[in-house]
Scaffold this motif. Structure first.
Motif, short mmCIF file in Angstrom:
data_model
loop_
_atom_site.label_atom_id
_atom_site.label_comp_id
_atom_site.label_asym_id
_atom_site.label_seq_id
_atom_site.Cartn_x
_atom_site.Cartn_y
_atom_site.Cartn_z
N TYR A 219 7.03 -107.75 6.50
CA TYR A 219 5.84 -108.55 6.18
C TYR A 219 6.07 -110.02 6.53
O TYR A 219 5.17 -110.69 7.06
CB TYR A 219 5.50 -108.41 4.70
N TRP A 220 7.26 -110.52 6.25
CA TRP A 220 7.57 -111.92 6.57
C TRP A 220 7.53 -112.15 8.08
O TRP A 220 6.99 -113.16 8.54
CB TRP A 220 8.95 -112.29 6.01
N ILE A 221 8.07 -111.19 8.84
CA ILE A 221 8.05 -111.33 10.30
C ILE A 221 6.61 -111.29 10.81
O ILE A 221 6.21 -112.09 11.67
CB ILE A 221 8.90 -110.21 10.94
N PHE A 222 5.81 -110.38 10.27
CA PHE A 222 4.43 -110.25 10.72
C PHE A 222 3.56 -111.43 10.26
O PHE A 222 2.74 -111.93 11.02
CB PHE A 222 3.84 -108.93 10.19
N ARG A 223 3.77 -111.88 9.03
CA ARG A 223 2.85 -112.87 8.44
C ARG A 223 3.23 -114.31 8.80
O ARG A 223 2.35 -115.13 9.07
CB ARG A 223 2.86 -112.70 6.91
N TYR A 224 4.51 -114.63 8.82
CA TYR A 224 4.93 -116.03 8.98
C TYR A 224 5.63 -116.28 10.31
O TYR A 224 5.26 -117.18 11.05
CB TYR A 224 5.83 -116.45 7.82
N LEU A 225 6.67 -115.48 10.60
CA LEU A 225 7.43 -115.75 11.82
C LEU A 225 6.59 -115.55 13.06
O LEU A 225 6.79 -116.24 14.07
CB LEU A 225 8.67 -114.84 11.86
N ASN A 226 5.64 -114.64 13.01
CA ASN A 226 4.77 -114.42 14.17
C ASN A 226 3.89 -115.63 14.46
O ASN A 226 3.48 -115.84 15.60
CB ASN A 226 3.89 -113.19 13.92
N ARG A 227 3.61 -116.44 13.43
CA ARG A 227 2.84 -117.67 13.63
C ARG A 227 3.72 -118.83 14.02
O ARG A 227 3.36 -119.65 14.84
CB ARG A 227 2.08 -118.02 12.35
N ILE A 228 4.91 -118.92 13.40
CA ILE A 228 5.79 -120.06 13.64
C ILE A 228 6.45 -119.97 15.01
O ILE A 228 6.51 -120.95 15.75
CB ILE A 228 6.85 -120.15 12.52
N SER A 229 6.95 -118.79 15.35
CA SER A 229 7.67 -118.63 16.61
C SER A 229 7.42 -117.23 17.17
O SER A 229 8.22 -116.33 16.98
CB SER A 229 9.17 -118.87 16.38
N PRO A 230 6.31 -117.05 17.86
CA PRO A 230 6.02 -115.72 18.42
C PRO A 230 7.03 -115.30 19.48
O PRO A 230 7.30 -114.11 19.65
CB PRO A 230 4.62 -115.88 19.01
N SER A 231 7.60 -116.27 20.21
CA SER A 231 8.61 -115.93 21.21
C SER A 231 9.85 -115.35 20.56
O SER A 231 10.49 -114.44 21.11
CB SER A 231 8.97 -117.17 22.04
N ALA A 232 10.22 -115.84 19.36
CA ALA A 232 11.38 -115.28 18.66
C ALA A 232 11.09 -113.86 18.20
O ALA A 232 11.99 -113.00 18.23
CB ALA A 232 11.73 -116.16 17.46
N VAL A 233 9.84 -113.57 17.82
CA VAL A 233 9.48 -112.21 17.41
C VAL A 233 9.56 -111.26 18.61
O VAL A 233 10.05 -110.13 18.49
CB VAL A 233 8.07 -112.20 16.79
N ALA A 234 9.11 -111.75 19.77
CA ALA A 234 9.19 -110.92 20.97
C ALA A 234 10.65 -110.63 21.33
O ALA A 234 11.01 -109.49 21.69
CB ALA A 234 8.48 -111.60 22.12
N THR A 235 11.51 -111.65 21.23
CA THR A 235 12.92 -111.46 21.50
C THR A 235 13.55 -110.50 20.50
O THR A 235 14.36 -109.63 20.85
CB THR A 235 13.67 -112.80 21.45
N TYR A 236 13.14 -110.60 19.23
CA TYR A 236 13.65 -109.69 18.19
C TYR A 236 13.28 -108.25 18.48
O TYR A 236 14.09 -107.34 18.34
CB TYR A 236 13.11 -110.14 16.83
N ARG A 237 12.04 -108.02 18.91
CA ARG A 237 11.60 -106.66 19.21
C ARG A 237 12.34 -106.10 20.40
O ARG A 237 12.76 -104.91 20.39
CB ARG A 237 10.10 -106.66 19.46
N ASN A 238 12.57 -106.92 21.44
CA ASN A 238 13.32 -106.44 22.60
C ASN A 238 14.75 -106.13 22.26
O ASN A 238 15.31 -105.11 22.71
CB ASN A 238 13.25 -107.49 23.71
N MET A 239 15.39 -106.97 21.41
CA MET A 239 16.78 -106.71 21.02
C MET A 239 16.87 -105.50 20.11
O MET A 239 17.85 -104.73 20.16
CB MET A 239 17.36 -107.95 20.33
N ASN A 240 15.86 -105.30 19.27
CA ASN A 240 15.89 -104.19 18.32
C ASN A 240 15.67 -102.86 19.03
O ASN A 240 16.11 -101.82 18.56
CB ASN A 240 14.84 -104.41 17.24
N GLU A 241 14.93 -102.90 20.13
CA GLU A 241 14.70 -101.67 20.88
C GLU A 241 15.92 -101.29 21.72
O GLU A 241 16.15 -100.14 21.99
CB GLU A 241 13.48 -101.85 21.77
#
Length: 442
Positions: free
Chosen positions: A420-442
């Motif tokens: 929820y924190w990644i979706f609600r806050y981090l996605n607004r603050i740093s969407p590029s970091a969320v994209a990098t997190y998803r690529n690393m997690n996959e």
């Protein structure tokens, strides 16, 4: 005789502590008044009775830093003691007043209390916004250090559909030049940069910002050390000096009373005794010399029983000490948090600066590290070891049903909070970091 002397000492100590508790409102108000008097003395001696102003040309920067630090200390002391005064007065009733009169504790008359409060308000009224200004300056320096990130986020928001306007972060306020205009935004950025470089006060502003950042870092690191040292030191000192003698006195020296705190300790002792008995019999069978008689084996078993009794008795006593020492440590940690609101705000800004300064891959690495550690595939083993260690630390039996239920629910709740924190806050603050997190997690 020793017991009566010891009991008298404990009674006197408790009586003195109770009298000190009864005098808490009076003592807190007096200390707050003394702190206000120190501020007034600095104003009268060095600022001609006026407010302690950081822009005063009378002193150098080093001297003003000293006055400001002294002002901060005294204002913090006034705030802490007034909070203690209000809290203690909240529980002040007629029964407590009668108890105070019974033990010879006298309170000041209401007119004297009102005069002290009026004096404190007169001195501190001119500095009511002092802490807010310091925190605001820290927030401003943090926002200045994140201009590049804010520009990137605003550009990403502008490319979103119209129905996503409400998702603009509160800490990002678009400038007039951020919208679509006739000239590119880079030209305005270049002009602003040239204006800052040609400003005659640019060097002074840079030095001032650096001093604020340095002061914020020093305060944050010192506060972190206090958060760690205060509970640890409280635990290590209270356990042998305060809690230890009391627990050993009430627990007594009898070997029959309170030998085992729980059934697991008793089972461990019986298992160890059985292994020792089997070991003696095995050694007795393979010896080439004369074997031991039944009486000698029984004597050795009795010695081992006394040894195990002393060992597990000390273990139980130590567990009881740990419970009360941990309570005092948590109390010390809570007091530090309660009376350090300004330091907590500065520490939050300090962590924000560090986190925002990380690259997108570093942010994704930290998130994956924490999620895998606490809610990952192998995390149940760590939670099991941690809970069993806590149970052994407090002398409690390890309830495996509770442990399994905790492992089945708590990591799932944590995982939901992370997502929820990644979706609600981090996605607004740093969407590029969320994209990098998803690529690393996959």
């Amino acid at each position: 005789m020793n017991y009566s002397v010891f009991s008298q000492k404990i009674y006197n100590a408790l009586l003195n502590a109770y009298k000190r508790y009864l005098r808490t409102p009076e003592r807190s108000l007096d200390e707050a008044c003394k702190a206000a008097l120190k501020i007034k003395e600095i104003e009268d001696q060095h600022f001609n009775g006026n407010k302690i102003d950081s822009n005063s040309p009378m002193y150098t920067n080093s001297a003003m830093d000293y006055f400001k630090s002294e002002l901060k200390k005294q204002l913090r002391l006034v705030r802490m003691r007034l909070t203690e005064f209000k809290a203690s007065r909240f529980f002040f009733n007629e029964s407590i007043q009668k108890a105070a009169e019974q033990y010879g504790v006298k309170y000041s008359d209401p007119s004297s209390i009102l005069e002290k409060l009026k004096f404190i308000d007169e001195v501190t009224a001119k500095y009511n916004t002092y802490d807010d200004e310091v925190i605001a300056s820290n927030d401003l320096s943090i926002n200045n250090s994140n201009i590049a990130n804010a520009t990137v986020e605003i550009s990403a928001i502008q490319r979103r559909p119209t129905n996503s306007v409400n998702q603009i972060p509160n800490n990002i306020i678009p400038n007039r030049t951020d919208g679509t205009g006739v000239l590119p935004r880079s030209i305005f950025s270049t002009i602003n940069r040239l204006q800052r470089e040609l400003d005659p006060n640019a060097e002074q502003n840079v030095v001032q910002n650096f001093r604020q950042s340095q002061r914020r870092t020093i305060v944050s690191v010192r506060f972190l050390l206090i958060l760690v040292i205060a509970p640890v030191l409280t635990h290590q000192l209270s356990k042998p000096l305060v809690i230890g003698p009391i627990v050993e006195h009430f627990r007594g020296s009898s070997q029959e009373v309170g030998l085992f705190l729980n059934y697991e300790m008793e089972e461990e002792a019986l298992t160890e005794l059985e292994k020792y008995e089997q070991k003696i019999k095995f050694e007795n069978l393979i010896k080439s010399s004369l074997p031991l008689s039944a009486e000698e084996i029984e004597h050795r078993l009795q010695e081992k029983v006394h040894e195990l009794a002393e060992e597990y008795r000390n273990t139980g006593t130590n567990a009881i000490k740990n419970v009360f020492a941990d309570i005092l440590a948590v109390g010390a940690f809570s007091l530090v948090l309660i009376f350090s609101k300004r330091e907590i705000a500065m520490l939050k800004n300090f962590f924000d600066t560090i986190i925002y300064g990380l690259s997108d891959s570093a942010k994704a690495f930290v998130i994956i590290l924490f999620t895998d550690m606490f809610v990952g595939f192998h995390s149940p083993h760590g939670w099991e070891v941690l809970l069993e260690g806590i149970s052994r630390h407090w002398g409690l039996p390890a309830n495996h049903d509770f442990i399994f239920l905790f492992i089945a629910t708590f990591p799932v709740i944590l995982d939901t909070i992370f997502k929820y924190w990644i979706f609600r806050y981090l996605n607004r603050i740093s969407p590029s970091a969320v994209a990098t997190y998803r690529n690393m997690n996959e």
